[in-house]
Design a protein around this motif. Structure first.
Motif, short mmCIF file in Angstrom:
data_model
loop_
_atom_site.label_atom_id
_atom_site.label_comp_id
_atom_site.label_asym_id
_atom_site.label_seq_id
_atom_site.Cartn_x
_atom_site.Cartn_y
_atom_site.Cartn_z
N UNK A 195 16.24 9.87 -1.87
CA UNK A 195 15.50 8.83 -1.15
C UNK A 195 14.29 9.48 -0.50
N UNK A 196 13.13 8.88 -0.73
CA UNK A 196 11.85 9.49 -0.36
C UNK A 196 11.06 8.51 0.49
N UNK A 197 10.40 9.03 1.54
CA UNK A 197 9.43 8.26 2.32
C UNK A 197 8.04 8.78 2.01
N UNK A 198 7.14 7.88 1.62
CA UNK A 198 5.74 8.24 1.44
C UNK A 198 4.90 7.36 2.36
N UNK A 199 3.86 7.94 2.92
CA UNK A 199 2.94 7.16 3.75
C UNK A 199 1.72 6.73 2.94
N UNK A 200 1.02 5.73 3.45
CA UNK A 200 -0.18 5.22 2.77
C UNK A 200 0.13 4.85 1.33
N UNK A 201 1.11 3.98 1.19
CA UNK A 201 1.62 3.65 -0.14
C UNK A 201 0.64 2.93 -1.03
N UNK A 202 -0.43 2.38 -0.48
CA UNK A 202 -1.44 1.70 -1.30
C UNK A 202 -2.68 2.55 -1.48
N UNK A 203 -2.66 3.78 -0.99
CA UNK A 203 -3.78 4.69 -1.19
C UNK A 203 -3.76 5.29 -2.58
N UNK A 204 -4.78 6.08 -2.88
CA UNK A 204 -4.88 6.65 -4.22
C UNK A 204 -3.70 7.54 -4.57
N UNK A 216 14.00 8.16 -8.20
CA UNK A 216 14.15 8.20 -6.75
C UNK A 216 14.08 6.79 -6.16
N UNK A 217 14.64 6.65 -4.97
CA UNK A 217 14.44 5.45 -4.16
C UNK A 217 13.23 5.70 -3.27
N UNK A 218 12.26 4.78 -3.29
CA UNK A 218 11.00 5.00 -2.60
C UNK A 218 10.83 4.02 -1.45
N UNK A 219 10.68 4.57 -0.24
CA UNK A 219 10.29 3.80 0.94
C UNK A 219 8.86 4.20 1.27
N UNK A 220 8.00 3.24 1.55
CA UNK A 220 6.62 3.59 1.86
C UNK A 220 6.10 2.77 3.03
N UNK A 221 5.03 3.26 3.62
CA UNK A 221 4.39 2.56 4.74
C UNK A 221 2.99 2.10 4.32
N UNK A 222 2.60 0.94 4.85
CA UNK A 222 1.26 0.39 4.62
C UNK A 222 0.83 -0.33 5.89
N UNK A 223 -0.42 -0.80 5.90
CA UNK A 223 -0.95 -1.41 7.11
C UNK A 223 -1.22 -2.91 6.99
N UNK A 224 -1.00 -3.50 5.80
CA UNK A 224 -1.35 -4.91 5.64
C UNK A 224 -0.52 -5.55 4.53
N UNK A 225 -0.52 -6.87 4.50
CA UNK A 225 0.19 -7.60 3.44
C UNK A 225 -0.40 -7.30 2.08
N UNK A 226 -1.73 -7.20 2.01
CA UNK A 226 -2.38 -6.90 0.73
C UNK A 226 -1.92 -5.55 0.20
N UNK A 227 -1.86 -4.56 1.10
CA UNK A 227 -1.43 -3.23 0.68
C UNK A 227 0.05 -3.22 0.32
#
Length: 321
Positions: free
Chosen positions: A141-150, A164-175
């Protein structure tokens, strides 16, 4: 004469000016490349602003794709007309740039110029992160930040392909929509993300956090790790992490922390070929989708830097001469 972006001093995006320049002349083992597109990356903003020291006048840019128009002495691997890309060039915010032949990556058929320019730095970064900084295995299980970035979009796709199971963070609904399209299993907002990660993992935490944000997420990233988890801090989009007490790694559960950079994972031609060939092959086959979030005329480099630093972009930003 040709044109290039030049910063005559450190400062904000406004120091980036489109200026007439001489066409470079390739030296031994160098290629002269007509740039089709140049990648815009956070390191360019660090250099422009003076966070990273450079000599002025300075032309930013390490990543580009284009066509070889001249070769220097002792070049045997490439010829005029070849399409190449690089993540290890210099002065690529220009109509023409020089690329060391050893650091040029052949662009396969099926990969267009914009994809070729968008992929090298972030694609090979994602590759070394999951293969060499911390080797992700199926079931992790992996956490990545800025999941909608390049990097985030590419990283998520490679992680899912690995099982892997992927958990990510973003700042908006679009992202969030973009991160889910890339395959993320769970998408969180930044506020309180560490507590939510604990909930999603039944209190255990994740095997690894890939953190390119830095100062704003560092504490939460440490708090998201399971016992003997690893924090791979590969960037500082929100600013550098202040000095901290290594005892926190012990208290958090014998955690590991590494601060890698791409250049140390491209130490020889074999390593460079392995990473680039795998990501280009995935893009050519359609297994890896590369999102270009914005293209700007070369003259609008300052605009691209403002958008990148505001963190209101998704995918890769490109300058097009």
């Amino acid at each position: 004469m040709t044109h290039a972006i030049i910063a005559r001093k450190a400062g904000g995006p406004e120091v980036l000016e489109l200026t007439e320049a001489e066409v470079p002349v390739p030296g031994p083992r160098q290629l002269l490349v007509k740039v089709a597109a140049a990648g815009v990356n956070f390191i360019d903003t660090y250099q422009r602003s003076g966070i990273y020291k450079v000599e002025y006048p300075f032309t930013p840019g390490s990543e580009s794709a284009g066509t070889v128009v001249a070769i220097g002495a002792d070049v045997v691997d490439f010829t005029v007309g070849d399409r190449i890309a690089t993540a290890e060039g210099s002065r690529s915010y220009a109509e023409y740039t020089l690329v060391d032949a050893d650091k040029a990556l052949p662009v396969p058929d099926g990969v267009d110029d914009h994809t070729a320019a968008a992929l090298p730095l972030q694609g090979m970064t994602a590759h070394y992160l999951i293969n060499s900084s911390f080797r992700v295995e199926p079931g992790h299980t992996v956490l990545t930040h800025a999941g909608a970035g390049g990097v985030g979009l590419i990283l998520t796709q490679l992680l899912k392909a690995r099982g892997a199971r992927v958990i990510t963070t973003v700042s908006s609904d679009e992202k969030e929509a973009l991160a889910r399209e890339a395959g993320a299993d769970e998408v969180l907002r930044y506020s309180g993300f560490a507590d939510k990660v604990r909930e999603l993992t039944d209190g255990e935490g994740v095997n690894v956090v890939y953190d390119g944000v830095g100062k704003d997420t560092f504490d939460g990233s440490l708090a998201s790790l399971r016992i003997r988890g690893a924090l791979v801090l590969f960037g500082a989009a929100s600013g550098p992490v202040p000095p901290f007490d290594p005892q926190r790694l012990n208290a958090g559960g014998s955690l590991s922390l590494t601060r890698p950079t791409l250049g140390h994972f491209l130490q020889n031609p074999q390593e460079r070929h392995w990473r680039s060939a795998e990501v280009f092959r995935a893009a050519a086959s359609g297994a890896l989708k590369v999102r270009v979030g914005g293209t700007y005329p070369l003259a609008e480099a300052a605009h691209a830097h403002r958008d990148l630093e505001a963190r209101n972009t998704t995918g890769k930003l490109l300058l097009v001469p």
